[in-house]
Write a protein that holds these residues in place. Sequence first.
Motif, short mmCIF file in Angstrom:
data_model
loop_
_atom_site.label_atom_id
_atom_site.label_comp_id
_atom_site.label_asym_id
_atom_site.label_seq_id
_atom_site.Cartn_x
_atom_site.Cartn_y
_atom_site.Cartn_z
N ALA A 150 1.35 9.20 -4.78
CA ALA A 150 0.27 10.16 -4.55
C ALA A 150 0.75 11.31 -3.67
O ALA A 150 0.48 12.49 -3.96
N VAL A 151 1.46 11.00 -2.61
CA VAL A 151 1.97 12.04 -1.72
C VAL A 151 3.02 12.89 -2.43
O VAL A 151 3.02 14.12 -2.30
N THR A 210 0.88 4.99 -2.52
CA THR A 210 0.74 6.14 -1.64
C THR A 210 1.93 7.08 -1.76
O THR A 210 1.78 8.30 -1.71
N GLY A 242 0.81 -1.21 0.00
CA GLY A 242 0.00 0.00 0.00
C GLY A 242 0.84 1.26 0.00
O GLY A 242 0.41 2.32 -0.47
N LEU A 243 2.07 1.16 0.50
CA LEU A 243 2.95 2.32 0.55
C LEU A 243 3.41 2.75 -0.84
O LEU A 243 3.64 3.94 -1.07
#
Length: 80
Positions: free
Chosen positions: A37-38, A34, A30-31
Amino acid sequence: MRRRDITGIEPVARLAEYASTIDRYDLLLGLIPTAFAVAGFVGRILDLSSEATLLGGVVIAIIALLDGLFFRPPTRPHGT
């Protein structure tokens, strides 16, 4: 993965049961998106170039990938 019967279980109990099955490798997977996106959000806020933004996401994703595959790889469960 084992099958579970979810009929008659309260939604809060079902959520708690689901959260207890999440392990370290699920979080690492999941990282990766993410991180992108971050990095995209930060790049937009700080007005960075798309190359710098992408590089930031790649660095974080590579660290997660290397950690999950080489530094602390998955092992077989005990007893199998």
